[in-house]
Design a protein around this motif. Structure first.
Motif, PDB file in Angstrom:
ATOM      1  N   GLY A 122     -28.037 -12.239  -9.353  1.00 21.51           N
ATOM      2  CA  GLY A 122     -27.621 -12.276  -7.966  1.00 21.51           C
ATOM      3  C   GLY A 122     -27.275 -11.100  -7.127  1.00 21.51           C
ATOM      4  O   GLY A 122     -27.488 -10.886  -5.932  1.00 21.51           O
ATOM      5  N   LEU A 123     -26.871 -10.052  -8.046  1.00 22.98           N
ATOM      6  CA  LEU A 123     -26.651  -8.791  -7.447  1.00 22.98           C
ATOM      7  C   LEU A 123     -28.179  -8.216  -6.817  1.00 22.98           C
ATOM      8  O   LEU A 123     -27.963  -7.547  -5.426  1.00 22.98           O
ATOM      9  N   LEU A 124     -29.351  -8.582  -7.334  1.00 23.25           N
ATOM     10  CA  LEU A 124     -30.433  -8.104  -6.534  1.00 23.25           C
ATOM     11  C   LEU A 124     -30.555  -8.790  -5.397  1.00 23.25           C
ATOM     12  O   LEU A 124     -31.638  -8.240  -4.412  1.00 23.25           O
ATOM     13  N   LYS A 125     -29.958  -9.801  -5.302  1.00 20.32           N
ATOM     14  CA  LYS A 125     -30.436 -10.774  -3.878  1.00 20.32           C
ATOM     15  C   LYS A 125     -29.017 -10.511  -2.875  1.00 20.32           C
ATOM     16  O   LYS A 125     -29.004 -11.136  -1.983  1.00 20.32           O
ATOM     17  N   ARG A 126     -28.325  -9.655  -3.308  1.00 19.19           N
ATOM     18  CA  ARG A 126     -27.290  -9.104  -2.462  1.00 19.19           C
ATOM     19  C   ARG A 126     -26.188 -10.357  -2.256  1.00 19.19           C
ATOM     20  O   ARG A 126     -25.457 -10.430  -1.175  1.00 19.19           O
ATOM     21  N   ASP A 127     -26.212 -10.976  -3.331  1.00 24.59           N
ATOM     22  CA  ASP A 127     -25.207 -12.216  -3.362  1.00 24.59           C
ATOM     23  C   ASP A 127     -23.491 -11.644  -3.136  1.00 24.59           C
ATOM     24  O   ASP A 127     -23.430 -10.790  -3.920  1.00 24.59           O
ATOM     25  N   PRO A 128     -22.965 -11.957  -2.189  1.00 27.21           N
ATOM     26  CA  PRO A 128     -21.590 -11.544  -2.201  1.00 27.21           C
ATOM     27  C   PRO A 128     -20.809 -11.687  -3.416  1.00 27.21           C
ATOM     28  O   PRO A 128     -19.898 -10.656  -3.745  1.00 27.21           O
ATOM     29  N   ALA A 129     -20.611 -12.749  -4.086  1.00 30.66           N
ATOM     30  CA  ALA A 129     -19.920 -13.033  -5.245  1.00 30.66           C
ATOM     31  C   ALA A 129     -20.392 -12.031  -6.232  1.00 30.66           C
ATOM     32  O   ALA A 129     -19.712 -11.561  -7.091  1.00 30.66           O
ATOM     33  N   ALA A 130     -21.721 -11.829  -6.572  1.00 30.80           N
ATOM     34  CA  ALA A 130     -22.128 -10.862  -7.561  1.00 30.80           C
ATOM     35  C   ALA A 130     -21.816  -9.617  -7.122  1.00 30.80           C
ATOM     36  O   ALA A 130     -21.445  -8.710  -8.034  1.00 30.80           O
ATOM     37  N   VAL A 131     -21.783  -9.090  -6.017  1.00 37.55           N
ATOM     38  CA  VAL A 131     -21.522  -7.830  -5.441  1.00 37.55           C
ATOM     39  C   VAL A 131     -19.996  -7.574  -5.877  1.00 37.55           C
ATOM     40  O   VAL A 131     -19.454  -6.693  -6.426  1.00 37.55           O
ATOM     41  N   GLU A 132     -19.354  -8.307  -5.601  1.00 33.76           N
ATOM     42  CA  GLU A 132     -17.860  -8.434  -5.772  1.00 33.76           C
ATOM     43  C   GLU A 132     -17.568  -8.348  -7.107  1.00 33.76           C
ATOM     44  O   GLU A 132     -16.544  -7.622  -7.643  1.00 33.76           O
ATOM     45  N   ALA A 133     -18.251  -9.002  -8.096  1.00 33.01           N
ATOM     46  CA  ALA A 133     -18.009  -9.041  -9.551  1.00 33.01           C
ATOM     47  C   ALA A 133     -18.271  -7.647 -10.017  1.00 33.01           C
ATOM     48  O   ALA A 133     -17.537  -7.128 -10.680  1.00 33.01           O
ATOM     49  N   VAL A 134     -19.388  -6.872  -9.541  1.00 33.24           N
ATOM     50  CA  VAL A 134     -19.378  -5.770 -10.058  1.00 33.24           C
ATOM     51  C   VAL A 134     -18.533  -4.790  -9.599  1.00 33.24           C
ATOM     52  O   VAL A 134     -18.324  -3.725 -10.233  1.00 33.24           O
ATOM     53  N   PHE A 135     -18.126  -4.817  -8.392  1.00 30.83           N
ATOM     54  CA  PHE A 135     -17.105  -3.858  -7.723  1.00 30.83           C
ATOM     55  C   PHE A 135     -15.905  -3.797  -8.568  1.00 30.83           C
ATOM     56  O   PHE A 135     -15.313  -2.996  -8.804  1.00 30.83           O
ATOM     57  N   GLU A 136     -15.471  -5.117  -8.677  1.00 36.17           N
ATOM     58  CA  GLU A 136     -14.164  -5.350  -9.501  1.00 36.17           C
ATOM     59  C   GLU A 136     -14.440  -4.938 -11.037  1.00 36.17           C
ATOM     60  O   GLU A 136     -13.401  -4.367 -11.379  1.00 36.17           O
ATOM     61  N   GLY A 137     -15.547  -5.054 -11.582  1.00 39.79           N
ATOM     62  CA  GLY A 137     -15.755  -4.509 -12.972  1.00 39.79           C
ATOM     63  C   GLY A 137     -15.725  -3.086 -13.024  1.00 39.79           C
ATOM     64  O   GLY A 137     -15.147  -2.669 -13.768  1.00 39.79           O
ATOM     65  N   LEU A 138     -16.353  -2.404 -11.877  1.00 42.23           N
ATOM     66  CA  LEU A 138     -16.219  -1.039 -12.066  1.00 42.23           C
ATOM     67  C   LEU A 138     -14.638  -0.436 -11.927  1.00 42.23           C
ATOM     68  O   LEU A 138     -14.274   0.355 -12.302  1.00 42.23           O
ATOM     69  N   VAL A 139     -13.963  -0.996 -10.878  1.00 43.27           N
ATOM     70  CA  VAL A 139     -12.490  -0.748 -10.637  1.00 43.27           C
ATOM     71  C   VAL A 139     -11.822  -0.935 -12.063  1.00 43.27           C
ATOM     72  O   VAL A 139     -10.999   0.071 -12.526  1.00 43.27           O
ATOM     73  N   ILE A 140     -11.940  -2.342 -12.373  1.00 48.86           N
ATOM     74  CA  ILE A 140     -11.232  -2.288 -13.761  1.00 48.86           C
ATOM     75  C   ILE A 140     -11.645  -1.490 -14.974  1.00 48.86           C
ATOM     76  O   ILE A 140     -10.858  -0.994 -15.876  1.00 48.86           O
ATOM     77  N   GLY A 141     -12.919  -1.264 -15.059  1.00 43.64           N
ATOM     78  CA  GLY A 141     -13.443  -0.411 -15.834  1.00 43.64           C
ATOM     79  C   GLY A 141     -12.702   1.181 -16.012  1.00 43.64           C
ATOM     80  O   GLY A 141     -12.695   1.856 -16.898  1.00 43.64           O
ATOM     81  N   GLY A 142     -12.758   1.706 -14.543  1.00 44.59           N
ATOM     82  CA  GLY A 142     -12.249   2.834 -14.298  1.00 44.59           C
ATOM     83  C   GLY A 142     -10.925   2.992 -14.835  1.00 44.59           C
ATOM     84  O   GLY A 142     -10.263   4.003 -15.237  1.00 44.59           O
ATOM     85  N   LEU A 167     -17.304  -7.165 -18.179  1.00 35.70           N
ATOM     86  CA  LEU A 167     -18.623  -6.975 -18.307  1.00 35.70           C
ATOM     87  C   LEU A 167     -19.429  -8.459 -18.416  1.00 35.70           C
ATOM     88  O   LEU A 167     -20.469  -8.228 -17.692  1.00 35.70           O
ATOM     89  N   LYS A 168     -18.765  -9.445 -18.834  1.00 34.38           N
ATOM     90  CA  LYS A 168     -19.375 -10.699 -18.800  1.00 34.38           C
ATOM     91  C   LYS A 168     -19.694 -11.197 -17.443  1.00 34.38           C
ATOM     92  O   LYS A 168     -20.609 -11.786 -17.078  1.00 34.38           O
ATOM     93  N   ARG A 169     -18.575 -10.976 -16.652  1.00 35.08           N
ATOM     94  CA  ARG A 169     -18.764 -11.359 -15.205  1.00 35.08           C
ATOM     95  C   ARG A 169     -19.983 -10.780 -14.644  1.00 35.08           C
ATOM     96  O   ARG A 169     -20.591 -11.168 -13.696  1.00 35.08           O
ATOM     97  N   CYS A 170     -19.907  -9.421 -14.878  1.00 34.20           N
ATOM     98  CA  CYS A 170     -21.123  -8.624 -14.295  1.00 34.20           C
ATOM     99  C   CYS A 170     -22.535  -8.957 -14.658  1.00 34.20           C
ATOM    100  O   CYS A 170     -23.457  -9.187 -13.831  1.00 34.20           O
ATOM    101  N   LYS A 171     -22.430  -9.267 -16.030  1.00 34.37           N
ATOM    102  CA  LYS A 171     -23.671  -9.745 -16.511  1.00 34.37           C
ATOM    103  C   LYS A 171     -24.262 -11.222 -16.226  1.00 34.37           C
ATOM    104  O   LYS A 171     -25.328 -11.297 -15.915  1.00 34.37           O
ATOM    105  N   ASP A 172     -23.518 -12.069 -15.838  1.00 36.68           N
ATOM    106  CA  ASP A 172     -23.609 -13.109 -15.461  1.00 36.68           C
ATOM    107  C   ASP A 172     -23.928 -13.096 -13.920  1.00 36.68           C
ATOM    108  O   ASP A 172     -24.963 -14.275 -13.626  1.00 36.68           O
ATOM    109  N   ASN A 173     -23.647 -12.019 -13.222  1.00 38.16           N
ATOM    110  CA  ASN A 173     -24.170 -11.952 -11.609  1.00 38.16           C
ATOM    111  C   ASN A 173     -25.175 -10.963 -11.417  1.00 38.16           C
ATOM    112  O   ASN A 173     -25.476 -10.678 -10.282  1.00 38.16           O
TER     113      ASN A 173
END
Length: 371
Positions: free
Chosen positions: A223-243, A214-220
């Motif tokens: 960057g998600l709004l700018k389609r930054d690859p690192a931010a997108v990866e952080a949210v994706f991994e967070g979703l998988v881990i959360g699931g 969650l912290k990684r997603c919040k920090d990024n």
């Protein structure tokens, strides 16, 4: 870092006394989908690729170009996770295939997991949007006979999240994924409260894993709004881990489809029925929405009088309390109706406790106090 922590926990006896284990292989990062042929070769030889028109353009063509042997079915319409879509996928299934490959996000993934469970074939999902937490789930959110339910299906054996694909997803889907992650704050709190009150099993290591994601997603988030690859990866991994970590916790967001249908039905009825309408049997008559609204308004007025003149004697607190009662009652009705339809009883869940806590916080913020 979160995926490394998740892998470090896999198969190891935790401080909680349990051994946490998961079987899915998670591949993320740039050019991750190029590892698909190796994954297919490990699980089988010929892939059945499932996609819709949008996900086919987003990644399906590139995915199939990497495979030496495959059969593909592309929905020629926007599918819903229902009997029609599952039946269509089953009727187009190629029996010579020995591994399933879904290319998409929510709907395609849910259908793919159902088909994988039916055929007993291994399943690979190539994600096209970081939009929900169901990639690692062993259930599918489906509509059966008009009712939104969760059906047992099959968890993915391999989850592939290529940031070059994910970052091009519609922005509203990426925002949805971030919102899904932020909701985990409430899930962790509800899980902890259930542990303290009812003795439900709780693992601080799992909760901490989700907090770090969650912290990684919040920090990024920016960057998600700018389609930054690192931010997108952080949210994706967070979703998988959360699931994976929070798969057993069910929130009110799961009932969103039912709520939309109910509101739509109510609005259409208030607008009046047009054309000839068949006369239903006596046992099929329902109260009209106007009658229901009249009773509802009368009930709210009675509650208003009770709160103001019998309890609070403060108009601001009374109005806030009335809004809380109205909103929570609406959500509870949805959850209870769905629970009764599925399990035949109305469960007392952590949602009750969350309601008490959130209501208390809101009322205290508007000046209510006492013992």
């Amino acid at each position: 870092m979160s995926l490394e922590l998740l892998n470090n926990m896999n198969g190891v006896t935790c401080a909680c006394g349990k051994v946490h284990a998961f079987e899915a292989q998670i591949i993320s990062g740039q050019a991750a989908f190029e590892k698909l042929p190796e994954a297919v070769k490990t699980l089988g030889s010929k892939a059945f690729v499932l996609a819709d028109q949008n996900t086919w353009q987003a990644a399906g063509e590139r995915v199939c170009a990497l495979l030496t042997a495959y059969s593909a079915y592309i929905f020629n319409y926007d599918p819903e996770p229902d009997e029609k879509a599952v039946g269509s996928a089953v009727m187009h299934f190629d029996k010579t295939c020995d591994v399933m490959v879904g290319v998409g996000s929510g709907v395609i993934n849910d259908i793919g997991k159902i088909l994988s469970a039916m055929t007993k074939l291994p399943y690979i999902i190539v994600a096209t949007a970081p939009s929900m937490d169901g990639y690692a789930s062993a259930t599918s959110s489906m509509t059966r006979d008009g009712l939104k339910i969760s059906l047992p299906s099959r968890g993915a054996d391999v989850i592939i999240g290529d940031t070059d694909i994910l970052k091009n997803a519609p922005l509203h889907m990426m925002k949805s994924g971030l919102g899904d992650m932020l909701a985990k704050y409430v899930s962790i709190c509800e899980w902890r409260i259930a542990h303290l009150v009812t003795g439900e099993y709780y693992c601080e290591a799992v909760a901490d894993l989700v907090r770090q994601a969650l912290k990684r997603c919040k920090d990024n988030a920016e960057g998600l709004l700018k389609r930054d690859p690192a931010a997108v990866e952080a949210v994706f991994e967070g979703l998988v881990i959360g699931g994976i970590a929070m798969a057993g916790i069910i929130g009110i967001c799961r009932q969103a489809g039912i709520i939309r249908q109910a509101v739509g039905l109510a609005v259409s009825e208030l607008g009046g029925k047009k054309g000839a309408v068949a006369v239903p049997e006596r046992t099929q008559h329902d109260l009209t929405m106007k009658t229901i609204l009249t009773i509802l308004c009368a009930t709210l007025i009675c509650i208003l009088v009770f709160f103001q003149f019998g309890l609070l004697h403060n108009w601001v607190q009374t109005i806030v309390a009335l809004v809380i009662v109205f909103v929570i009652a609406f959500l509870f009705t949805t959850v209870a109706a769905n629970a009764i339809a599925i399990v035949g009883s109305n469960p007392v869940s952590g949602m009750t406790l969350m309601t008490l806590i959130l209501s208390s916080l809101v009322l205290v913020s508007v000046g209510l106090n006492g013992t």
